[in-house]
Enzyme design. Structure first.
Site, PDB file in Angstrom:
ATOM      1  N   LYS A 103       0.652  -0.880  -0.185  1.00 38.73           N
ATOM      2  CA  LYS A 103      -0.039  -0.096   0.046  1.00 38.73           C
ATOM      3  C   LYS A 103       1.554   1.240   0.132  1.00 38.73           C
ATOM      4  O   LYS A 103       0.629   2.388  -0.812  1.00 38.73           O
ATOM      5  CB  LYS A 103      -1.194  -0.090   1.007  1.00 38.73           C
ATOM      6  CG  LYS A 103      -1.761   1.281   1.572  1.00 38.73           C
ATOM      7  CD  LYS A 103      -2.003   1.005   3.294  1.00 38.73           C
ATOM      8  CE  LYS A 103      -1.917   1.509   4.075  1.00 38.73           C
ATOM      9  NZ  LYS A 103      -1.176   3.135   4.398  1.00 38.73           N
ATOM     10  N   ASN A 104       1.800   1.147   0.388  1.00 41.94           N
ATOM     11  CA  ASN A 104       2.607   2.545   0.960  1.00 41.94           C
ATOM     12  C   ASN A 104       3.603   2.718   0.141  1.00 41.94           C
ATOM     13  O   ASN A 104       4.307   3.820  -0.705  1.00 41.94           O
ATOM     14  CB  ASN A 104       3.656   2.486   2.178  1.00 41.94           C
ATOM     15  CG  ASN A 104       2.697   2.840   3.261  1.00 41.94           C
ATOM     16  OD1 ASN A 104       1.617   3.398   3.602  1.00 41.94           O
ATOM     17  ND2 ASN A 104       3.470   2.998   4.849  1.00 41.94           N
ATOM     18  N   CYS A 112      -3.733  12.656  13.431  1.00 49.53           N
ATOM     19  CA  CYS A 112      -4.809  11.502  12.957  1.00 49.53           C
ATOM     20  C   CYS A 112      -4.732  10.598  14.253  1.00 49.53           C
ATOM     21  O   CYS A 112      -3.593  11.274  15.409  1.00 49.53           O
ATOM     22  CB  CYS A 112      -3.327  10.291  12.259  1.00 49.53           C
ATOM     23  SG  CYS A 112      -2.694   9.954  12.341  1.00 49.53           S
ATOM     24  N   ARG A 114       1.546  14.699  12.624  1.00 48.05           N
ATOM     25  CA  ARG A 114       2.086  14.406  12.005  1.00 48.05           C
ATOM     26  C   ARG A 114       1.941  15.395  10.923  1.00 48.05           C
ATOM     27  O   ARG A 114       1.410  15.622  10.269  1.00 48.05           O
ATOM     28  CB  ARG A 114       1.032  13.427  10.882  1.00 48.05           C
ATOM     29  CG  ARG A 114       1.524  12.713  12.300  1.00 48.05           C
ATOM     30  CD  ARG A 114       0.512  10.867  10.940  1.00 48.05           C
ATOM     31  NE  ARG A 114       1.459  10.402  10.429  1.00 48.05           N
ATOM     32  CZ  ARG A 114       0.893   9.334   9.356  1.00 48.05           C
ATOM     33  NH1 ARG A 114       0.101   8.690   9.869  1.00 48.05           N
ATOM     34  NH2 ARG A 114       1.578   8.409   8.278  1.00 48.05           N
ATOM     35  N   ASP A 158       5.707   0.557  11.412  1.00 46.07           N
ATOM     36  CA  ASP A 158       4.499   0.093  11.575  1.00 46.07           C
ATOM     37  C   ASP A 158       4.540  -1.250  11.773  1.00 46.07           C
ATOM     38  O   ASP A 158       3.525  -2.074  11.815  1.00 46.07           O
ATOM     39  CB  ASP A 158       4.274  -0.312   9.630  1.00 46.07           C
ATOM     40  CG  ASP A 158       4.070   1.588   9.587  1.00 46.07           C
ATOM     41  OD1 ASP A 158       3.433   2.541  10.243  1.00 46.07           O
ATOM     42  OD2 ASP A 158       3.564   1.776   8.455  1.00 46.07           O
ATOM     43  N   ARG A 212      -8.253  -0.470   5.314  1.00 45.26           N
ATOM     44  CA  ARG A 212      -7.526   0.596   4.663  1.00 45.26           C
ATOM     45  C   ARG A 212      -6.232   0.347   4.950  1.00 45.26           C
ATOM     46  O   ARG A 212      -6.091   0.389   3.260  1.00 45.26           O
ATOM     47  CB  ARG A 212      -7.245   1.479   6.288  1.00 45.26           C
ATOM     48  CG  ARG A 212      -7.842   2.374   5.939  1.00 45.26           C
ATOM     49  CD  ARG A 212      -8.047   3.807   7.005  1.00 45.26           C
ATOM     50  NE  ARG A 212      -6.739   4.043   6.078  1.00 45.26           N
ATOM     51  CZ  ARG A 212      -6.200   4.391   7.497  1.00 45.26           C
ATOM     52  NH1 ARG A 212      -5.378   4.435   8.762  1.00 45.26           N
ATOM     53  NH2 ARG A 212      -4.395   4.534   7.185  1.00 45.26           N
TER      54      ARG A 212
END
Ligand code: UD1
Length: 420
Positions: free
Chosen positions: A22-23, A116, A121, A307, A399
């Site tokens: 995803k990233n 968030c 951030r 992560d 997500r």
């Protein structure tokens, strides 16, 4: 709203195929804004964040179709330059349109993402770098208004802090700028490396790929004849499944992975007593006879990824002794602690450090997912907890994890998606 019901403890076996990252895919989709040709991107993960970004590109006027993990995207029809709040608020990575839109059109308006669940951030480093490239930036009514009517100019930019999406944004801006840009203190994450490699393969003069200093010669505003490409495997999804094997005391094999992207994660699993066997594109986790405690500090790649912090915390709850986990990247990335405590984990928080004392038995409970990776930690813990765990608010999981419950079911977990 959906939630997951998990019965534990469970044993897993078999093979799981890892999806595209995803990233990596997020900046690569916005990279298409620099192309004058239609692009085909394969191994695209079909997760909510990707669909959100495609919606944003469609709002800008691009045509995008995503089917069977193949994205066809054509940005030659883009005729809007505004990324509005409704989309940006749901996904911070939308900020990745800022560099490409400004570089291509000379102006754009992008909503400020706001804070968030894991921290404040800010995007100050993105904005500062664009200003150094000659952009006029103003913030008005919640939007970043960026102007560079004569195009962006190459510059010597030193990032005060290492930023992943910041590096990606400025690399893309520099690719269309006039002259040479030197970026110092860049992120070296595999996702940034892939972005640079695609630019290089598309004819952009870019050197220093994979190091902390990148030099890019821009096209002077001309869009790029871009090559088709395949998204690299998701190292965080892969790391999560390695933890699934470790936490359930099971041997499982991962396919379509890049083991070299997971060196820091593998090293920690081995310190905990697991054995990880690597092929060229496969990894097999053999569980520890008795999980040992481990100390972890999250840092930029190639060090241990933030992560993966929550998933290792779940694992540490089963180990012997006390593990010290220090979060250095985000100020508020311990929201999963109180939920793991609800399952019975013994965790003490002191600022940016968590002390996890393993060995207390975990029991199923109702828990709340708070962010993407925290959610996967709860699923991992639930698979070893005695009884039923309901993980609520799993839109966070959707997500970024493709077909999580189907993949875990295929490995033998008792997990089902239900409606509240
Ligand atoms: C990316 C990843 C995210 C991962 C994170 C760190 C994507 C889409 N997301 O997020 O999954 O957890 O890297 O590996 O790739 N910072 C500033 N000012 C800025 C930019 C960043 O102060 O302008 C700070 C952040 O608050 C944070 C640190 O720098 O403390 C690193 O953030 P950054 O690397 O930018 O994270 P993201 O790119 O948002």
């Amino acid at each position: 709203m959906d939630y997951l019901r998990i019965q534990g403890p469970t044993k897993l076996s078999g093979t799981v195929t890892i999806s595209g990252a995803k990233n990596a895919a997020l900046p690569l989709i916005t990279l298409a804004l620099l192309a004058h040709n239609p692009l085909k991107i394969t191994n695209m993960p079909e997760v909510a964040d990707i669909k959100t970004l495609l919606k944003l590109l469609q709002n800008l006027g691009a045509s995008c179709t995503l089917q069977n993990h193949v994205l066809n995207v054509d940005t030659s029809t883009v005729n809007h330059t505004m990324a509005n709040y409704d989309i940006v608020k749901t996904m911070r990575a939308s900020i990745l349109v800022l560099g490409p839109l400004l570089a291509r059109f000379g102006h754009c308006e992008v909503s400020l993402p706001g804070g968030c669940a894991i921290g404040q951030r800010p995007i100050d480093l993105h904005l500062k770098a664009l200003e150094q490239m000659g952009a006029q930036i103003t913030i008005h009514a919640g939007y970043v208004h960026a102007l560079a009517p004569e195009g962006l100019k190459g510059a010597h930019i030193i990032f005060d802090k290492i930023t992943v999406t910041g590096t990606a944004n400025i690399v893309m801006a520099a690719a269309l700028a006039h002259g040479k840009t030197v970026l110092v203190n860049c992120a070296k994450e595999p996702e940034v490396v892939q972005l640079c490699e695609i630019l290089r393969d598309s004819g952009i003069d870019i050197t220093g790929i994979g190091t902390s200093e990148l030099t890019i010669i821009g096209t002077g505003g001309k869009t790029i004849d871009m090559v088709d490409f395949e998204v690299i495997p998701d190292r965080i999804e892969a790391g999560t499944y390695l933890c699934a094997g470790a936490i359930t005391n099971s041997t499982i094999t991962l396919e379509r992975v890049r083991p070299d992207h997971l060196d820091a994660v593998t090293a920690k699993l081995e310190q905990m007593g697991c054995r990880v066997e690597c092929g060229e594109t496969t990894m097999t986790i053999h569980p520890a006879e008795r999980l040992k405690h481990v100390d972890i500090i999250t840092q930029e790649y190639p060090a241990f990824p933030t992560d993966m912090q929550a998933q290792f915390m779940a694992l540490a709850t089963l180990s012997s002794g006390t593990s010290i986990i220090e979060e250095r990247l985000f100020e508020n990335r311990f929201m999963h602690v109180s939920e793991l405590q609800r399952l019975g984990a013994d965790i003490k928080l002191n600022g940016h450090t968590a002390m996890v004392t393993g060995g207390s038995p975990l029991f199923g409970a109702d828990v709340m997912a708070t962010d993407l990776r925290a959610s996967s930690a709860l699923v991992l813990a639930a698979m070893t907890a005695e009884g039923t765990t309901n993980v609520h608010r799993i839109y966070h999981l959707d997500r970024g994890y493709e077909n999580l419950e189907q993949k875990l079911q295929a490995l033998g977990a008792s997990i089902e998606r239900l409606k509240e």
